[in-house]
Design an enzyme around this catalytic site. Structure first.
Site, short mmCIF file in Angstrom:
data_model
loop_
_atom_site.label_atom_id
_atom_site.label_comp_id
_atom_site.label_asym_id
_atom_site.label_seq_id
_atom_site.Cartn_x
_atom_site.Cartn_y
_atom_site.Cartn_z
CE1 TYR A 32 1.07 -0.27 4.42
CE2 TYR A 32 -0.03 1.86 4.41
CZ TYR A 32 0.79 0.95 5.02
OH TYR A 32 1.35 1.26 6.23
NE ARG A 51 6.95 3.90 0.50
CZ ARG A 51 6.69 4.66 1.55
NH1 ARG A 51 7.62 4.86 2.47
NH2 ARG A 51 5.51 5.22 1.70
NE ARG A 100 -6.16 -19.68 3.83
CZ ARG A 100 -5.36 -20.55 4.45
NH1 ARG A 100 -5.46 -21.84 4.19
NH2 ARG A 100 -4.48 -20.13 5.35
CE LYS A 149 3.16 2.99 3.08
NZ LYS A 149 3.26 3.07 4.53
CD GLU A 181 9.73 1.30 10.72
OE1 GLU A 181 9.72 2.23 9.90
OE2 GLU A 181 9.65 0.11 10.39
N1 PMP Z 1 7.54 3.49 9.10
C1 PMP Z 1 6.39 2.79 9.12
C2 PMP Z 1 6.35 1.49 9.83
C3 PMP Z 1 5.24 3.31 8.49
O1 PMP Z 1 4.09 2.61 8.50
C4 PMP Z 1 5.32 4.58 7.86
C5 PMP Z 1 4.12 5.21 7.20
N2 PMP Z 1 3.41 4.35 6.39
C6 PMP Z 1 6.54 5.27 7.87
C7 PMP Z 1 7.64 4.69 8.49
C8 PMP Z 1 6.69 6.61 7.22
O2 PMP Z 1 6.73 6.50 5.81
P1 PMP Z 1 6.26 7.68 4.87
O3 PMP Z 1 7.03 8.89 5.25
O4 PMP Z 1 6.60 7.22 3.52
O5 PMP Z 1 4.79 7.83 5.11
#
Ligand code: PMP
Length: 285
Positions: A32, A51, A100, A149, A181
């Protein structure tokens, strides 16, 4: 009622449908992007589109849409839904071949693409950014490819709930003693004029906002150091913040109950937020 986009069609949200066999639903086999909208324009569309391609490539998933068409759909959704400030959510999954199975479906299975808008008036002038966020630390128990992502967001969602139950706004995740993070953002601490953040790897998402913010910080003569840091070091920092496409630059004022500096967003972080918003509005499309 919103108009959403599903596999090439614009539909009222109540009429949009995806198969119960979709691998996004059954296996979190999907990726996403979230792009913010300010003044009816897209912030850093290029970064998100790039990305997205990378995430799809890493999972050997077909990209069902060209960059030009993707931009067109983003813009059309903004127009149809009258979004001035808000977000556009985009999800692509490996689709469904009607059953599935752990094994990927046949090569010719079409991916599913879904996009919808979220109206968020006041996204830029967010009171939370003036107050600053209070965070807790939790262990990072996610999988090892956080640079992709994917829609596997159960643990980040649990982390947000842990924060909420503790009366806080968010959580920073810690692996082997070092902050990876935030649940949905990249994490930074500030010492004097120096910004410290974990270096890019498979352990964290390569934030689109992170890339822009570090570039602007260097241009504004702030120092940037990409290295690991601990929660103990963070508690002693002058300032701290997070970055994400929806939160932009968000000050952090408390970590595990310890106030940073005088407990206000500080000086460098609010300035960085202002620079980021000014510059990104200029380059919005
Ligand atoms: N780390 C994680 C785990 C996230 O989910 C996000 C936002 N989706 C970010 C960092 C920040 O990424 P961005 O600046 O591309 O939104």
């Amino acid at each position: 009622m919103r108009t959403v986009y599903v596999n090439g069609e614009y539909l009222p949200e109540t009429e949009a449908k995806v198969s119960i066999f979709d691998r996004g639903f059954l296996m979190a086999d999907g990726v996403y992007e979230v792009t913010s909208v300010l003044d009816g324009k897209l912030i850093d569309f290029e970064g998100h589109a790039t990305r997205l391609s990378r995430s799809l490539n890493e999972l050997e998933m077909k990209n069902p849409i060209s960059k030009a068409d993707l931009l067109e759909v983003h813009r059309e959704l903004v127009r149809l839904n009258g979004v001035d400030e808000g977000l556009i959510y985009l999800q692509i999954t490996r689709g469904s071949d009607g059953d599935r199975d752990f094994v990927y479906p046949a090569e010719d299975t079409e991916p599913t693409i879904v996009m919808f808008t979220q109206n968020k008036p006041g996204l830029a002038d967010n009171p939370a950014a003036k107050r600053g966020a209070r965070i807790i630390s939790i262990e990072d128990i996610r999988w090892g490819r956080r640079d992709i992502k994917t829609v596997q967001l159960l643990y980040p969602s649990m982390g947000k709930m842990m924060a909420k139950k503790a009366g806080c706004d968010d959580a920073w995740m810690v692996q082997d003693g070092f902050v990876t993070e935030g649940t949905s953002n990249n994490a930074y601490i500030v010492k004097g004029n120096r910004i410290i953040t974990r270096a890019l790897s498979h352990e964290i998402l390569h934030g689109i906002t992170r890339a822009a913010v570090l570039r602007f910080a260097k241009e504004a003569q702030m120092e940037v150091e990409e290295r690991n840091f601990t929660i103990e070091e963070a508690k002693e920092a002058d300032e701290a913040f997070t970055t994400s496409a929806s939160g932009f630059v968000m000050p952090v004022v408390e970590i595990d109950g310890a106030s940073l500096g005088d407990g206000t967003p500080g000086r460098l972080v609010p300035r960085l937020r202002e620079i980021y918003l000014d510059e990104m509005r200029k380059s919005a499309v």
